[in-house]
Design a protein around this motif. Structure first.
Motif, PDB file in Angstrom:
ATOM      1  N   ILE A  29      -4.978  25.553  -0.608  1.00 49.25           N
ATOM      2  CA  ILE A  29      -4.505  24.165  -0.583  1.00 49.25           C
ATOM      3  C   ILE A  29      -3.354  24.019   0.403  1.00 49.25           C
ATOM      4  CG2 ILE A  29      -3.625  22.266  -1.974  1.00 49.25           C
ATOM      5  CD1 ILE A  29      -6.485  23.174  -2.610  1.00 49.25           C
ATOM      6  N   ARG A  30      -2.480  25.012   0.461  1.00 48.84           N
ATOM      7  CA  ARG A  30      -1.374  24.982   1.425  1.00 48.84           C
ATOM      8  C   ARG A  30      -1.912  24.973   2.850  1.00 48.84           C
ATOM      9  NH1 ARG A  30       1.245  29.371   1.788  1.00 48.84           N
ATOM     10  NH2 ARG A  30       3.091  28.468   2.771  1.00 48.84           N
ATOM     11  N   VAL A  31      -2.936  25.775   3.107  1.00 52.28           N
ATOM     12  CA  VAL A  31      -3.530  25.801   4.436  1.00 52.28           C
ATOM     13  C   VAL A  31      -4.173  24.451   4.753  1.00 52.28           C
ATOM     14  CG1 VAL A  31      -5.383  26.802   5.828  1.00 52.28           C
ATOM     15  CG2 VAL A  31      -3.899  28.290   4.460  1.00 52.28           C
ATOM     16  N   PHE A  32      -4.919  23.903   3.800  1.00 49.28           N
ATOM     17  CA  PHE A  32      -5.548  22.599   3.999  1.00 49.28           C
ATOM     18  C   PHE A  32      -4.500  21.537   4.327  1.00 49.28           C
ATOM     19  CE2 PHE A  32      -6.438  18.488   1.949  1.00 49.28           C
ATOM     20  CZ  PHE A  32      -7.528  18.080   2.697  1.00 49.28           C
ATOM     21  N   ASP A  33      -3.410  21.523   3.579  1.00 48.56           N
ATOM     22  CA  ASP A  33      -2.362  20.522   3.783  1.00 48.56           C
ATOM     23  C   ASP A  33      -1.734  20.671   5.166  1.00 48.56           C
ATOM     24  OD1 ASP A  33      -0.642  18.379   2.649  1.00 48.56           O
ATOM     25  OD2 ASP A  33       0.936  19.866   2.932  1.00 48.56           O
ATOM     26  N   ALA A  34      -1.504  21.913   5.603  1.00 46.52           N
ATOM     27  CA  ALA A  34      -0.898  22.136   6.915  1.00 46.52           C
ATOM     28  C   ALA A  34      -1.829  21.680   8.035  1.00 46.52           C
ATOM     29  CB  ALA A  34      -0.553  23.611   7.082  1.00 46.52           C
ATOM     30  N   ARG A  68      -1.371  25.265  15.415  1.00 47.37           N
ATOM     31  CA  ARG A  68      -0.061  24.782  14.942  1.00 47.37           C
ATOM     32  C   ARG A  68       0.109  25.042  13.449  1.00 47.37           C
ATOM     33  NH1 ARG A  68      -1.262  20.379  18.424  1.00 47.37           N
ATOM     34  NH2 ARG A  68      -1.817  19.055  16.650  1.00 47.37           N
ATOM     35  N   ALA A  69      -0.960  24.893  12.680  1.00 46.87           N
ATOM     36  CA  ALA A  69      -0.875  25.182  11.247  1.00 46.87           C
ATOM     37  C   ALA A  69      -0.568  26.652  11.020  1.00 46.87           C
ATOM     38  CB  ALA A  69      -2.173  24.788  10.555  1.00 46.87           C
ATOM     39  N   SER A  70      -1.183  27.532  11.809  1.00 46.14           N
ATOM     40  CA  SER A  70      -0.930  28.967  11.649  1.00 46.14           C
ATOM     41  C   SER A  70       0.520  29.301  11.974  1.00 46.14           C
ATOM     42  CB  SER A  70      -1.879  29.770  12.550  1.00 46.14           C
ATOM     43  OG  SER A  70      -1.562  29.591  13.926  1.00 46.14           O
ATOM     44  N   GLN A  71       1.073  28.660  12.999  1.00 41.77           N
ATOM     45  CA  GLN A  71       2.477  28.885  13.346  1.00 41.77           C
ATOM     46  C   GLN A  71       3.404  28.385  12.249  1.00 41.77           C
ATOM     47  OE1 GLN A  71       2.484  26.760  17.050  1.00 41.77           O
ATOM     48  NE2 GLN A  71       1.917  28.568  18.265  1.00 41.77           N
ATOM     49  N   ARG A  72       3.062  27.263  11.671  1.00 41.35           N
ATOM     50  CA  ARG A  72       3.881  26.691  10.596  1.00 41.35           C
ATOM     51  C   ARG A  72       3.842  27.561   9.348  1.00 41.35           C
ATOM     52  NH1 ARG A  72       2.706  20.615   8.323  1.00 41.35           N
ATOM     53  NH2 ARG A  72       3.528  20.865   6.227  1.00 41.35           N
ATOM     54  N   LEU A  73       2.676  28.148   9.052  1.00 40.32           N
ATOM     55  CA  LEU A  73       2.506  28.952   7.842  1.00 40.32           C
ATOM     56  C   LEU A  73       2.784  30.428   8.073  1.00 40.32           C
ATOM     57  CD1 LEU A  73      -0.822  27.330   6.597  1.00 40.32           C
ATOM     58  CD2 LEU A  73       1.444  26.966   5.629  1.00 40.32           C
ATOM     59  N   HIS A  74       3.091  30.799   9.329  1.00 42.30           N
ATOM     60  CA  HIS A  74       3.324  32.206   9.684  1.00 42.30           C
ATOM     61  C   HIS A  74       2.093  33.053   9.375  1.00 42.30           C
ATOM     62  CE1 HIS A  74       7.508  31.133  10.306  1.00 42.30           C
ATOM     63  NE2 HIS A  74       7.542  30.620   9.098  1.00 42.30           N
ATOM     64  N   LEU A  75       0.936  32.517   9.733  1.00 37.98           N
ATOM     65  CA  LEU A  75      -0.336  33.220   9.597  1.00 37.98           C
ATOM     66  C   LEU A  75      -1.008  33.291  10.967  1.00 37.98           C
ATOM     67  CD1 LEU A  75      -1.737  31.426   6.404  1.00 37.98           C
ATOM     68  CD2 LEU A  75      -0.702  33.708   6.483  1.00 37.98           C
ATOM     69  N   SER A  76      -2.017  34.127  11.085  1.00 41.03           N
ATOM     70  CA  SER A  76      -2.797  34.155  12.321  1.00 41.03           C
ATOM     71  C   SER A  76      -3.789  33.000  12.309  1.00 41.03           C
ATOM     72  CB  SER A  76      -3.541  35.475  12.442  1.00 41.03           C
ATOM     73  OG  SER A  76      -4.544  35.570  11.442  1.00 41.03           O
ATOM     74  N   PRO A  77      -4.202  32.503  13.483  1.00 43.05           N
ATOM     75  CA  PRO A  77      -5.215  31.441  13.523  1.00 43.05           C
ATOM     76  C   PRO A  77      -6.508  31.841  12.816  1.00 43.05           C
ATOM     77  CG  PRO A  77      -4.148  31.637  15.657  1.00 43.05           C
ATOM     78  CD  PRO A  77      -3.666  32.800  14.830  1.00 43.05           C
ATOM     79  N   SER A  78      -6.883  33.117  12.923  1.00 44.76           N
ATOM     80  CA  SER A  78      -8.109  33.547  12.253  1.00 44.76           C
ATOM     81  C   SER A  78      -7.963  33.489  10.735  1.00 44.76           C
ATOM     82  CB  SER A  78      -8.480  34.966  12.688  1.00 44.76           C
ATOM     83  OG  SER A  78      -7.463  35.893  12.337  1.00 44.76           O
ATOM     84  N   ALA A  79      -6.758  33.783  10.222  1.00 41.43           N
ATOM     85  CA  ALA A  79      -6.532  33.703   8.777  1.00 41.43           C
ATOM     86  C   ALA A  79      -6.642  32.257   8.298  1.00 41.43           C
ATOM     87  CB  ALA A  79      -5.174  34.279   8.426  1.00 41.43           C
TER      88      ALA A  79
END
Length: 327
Positions: A12-17, A26-37
């Motif tokens: 849900i956090r990923v969806f919201d980002a 940009r969502a991956s950068q905001r969540l400190h995750l890789s784009p593939s994740a």
């Protein structure tokens, strides 16, 4: 359909980002995750829900109708979880937090309100950093929506329902010139405005159709002076401006006024600062001008965040300390 007891809240956090950023990167950068994740998480959520949630287009990740339907309830649920956990951790204590607040403000408020705000934070919350970004940026509303700006300060004609606003002060305009200007100690007249060149601040230049910047429902005033009152007063007196200098910001004015016959229109708090630090002279305008209301704007998502409410109160207190016609 995914069962609630098997729902991974991280999805849900990923969806919201992604919903806010419209971009996996940009969502991956905001969540400190890789784009593939992030892409993998979206795939898991799509499979669990049994519905398409985003479609890749030339503009980025475009939400489906289903995504729009679930986005606000899910965002509210995440916000409620955060508020619950924050409340369980005890009352908000500004002296013990270590974080940054981002404030959008123009150079006038940066020179007048922010020094007072900084003094307040220095004693009450030494662990807080202030980041100032221009309120003039064209993507201001988008940055507020994305949570990258905590509060924006300025003059707004309209504020969309998703945002909240609060008046913080009423400002009045005055005329400013160098200390040894030919006007001397005399009161300025409309004839003086036609005799001497005038400097004003406007983000829209001299285009009469650019009085406001409209973005995502947030309309911001571009003229930092009452253009209509000035033009009407001169027209009624049968006068015209000799020459006008239009600037996009205030802080260049003192150097322009130095060794010139320029007069300048600016808010009284800034004029007081320039008079005190640079020896400029303040004169009242020779025509009636309506007071302009400055507001503080923030996102409705932050309405119940204790740290955001505290920041808003600090900004309001700093504005009141400017010793103007406060609201």
């Amino acid at each position: 359909m995914i069962a609630f007891d098997k729902l991974d809240l991280n999805l849900i956090r990923v969806f919201d980002a992604v919903m806010e950023e419209r971009s996996v990167l940009r969502a991956s950068q905001r969540l400190h995750l890789s784009p593939s994740a992030v892409s993998h998480a979206l795939g898991r959520l799509r499979e669990g829900l049994g519905e398409e949630i985003f479609v890749r287009t030339g503009q980025g990740m475009t939400p489906t109708h289903y995504a729009y339907q679930i986005s606000e309830p899910l965002r509210s649920a995440l916000r409620s979880i955060g508020e619950t956990l924050a409340g369980a951790a005890g009352p908000f204590n500004p002296g013990s937090i270590d974080r940054s607040f981002v404030i959008a403000a123009n150079d006038y408020l940066s020179a007048t309100l922010l020094p007072q705000l900084n003094r307040q934070l220095r004693s009450a919350a030494p662990g807080i950093d202030l980041v100032i970004t221009p309120v003039t940026r064209l993507d201001l509303a988008e940055q507020i929506d994305l949570g990258r700006i905590d509060v924006a300060l300025g003059m707004f004609r309209s504020v969309p329902e998703r945002l909240r606003s609060r008046p913080i002060l009423l400002q009045e305009e005055v005329l400013v010139c160098r200390g040894d200007h030919p006007l001397g100690s005399a009161q300025a007249t409309l004839a003086d405005l036609a005799r001497y060149p005038l400097a004003v601040v406007s983000l829209g230049g001299t285009d009469a159709n650019s009085d406001y910047i409209l973005e995502r429902g947030l309309a911001r005033q571009t003229d930092m002076y009452d253009r209509g009152a000035l033009e009407n007063a001169l027209a009624q007196a049968g006068l015209t401006l000799r020459r006008q200098v239009v600037l996009p910001h205030f802080l260049a004015l003192p150097l322009l006024l130095e060794d010139s016959e320029l007069l300048a229109i600016m808010p009284r708090p800034l004029a007081r600062t320039f008079a005190r630090t640079m020896g400029l002279m303040i004169k009242e305008l020779p025509y009636p001008v309506a007071h302009q209301q400055l507001e503080m704007v923030w996102h409705g998502n932050n309405e119940n965040d204790p740290s955001q409410r505290w920041l808003q109160e600090q900004v309001a207190c700093a504005a009141k300390a400017l010793d103007v016609h406060d609201v």
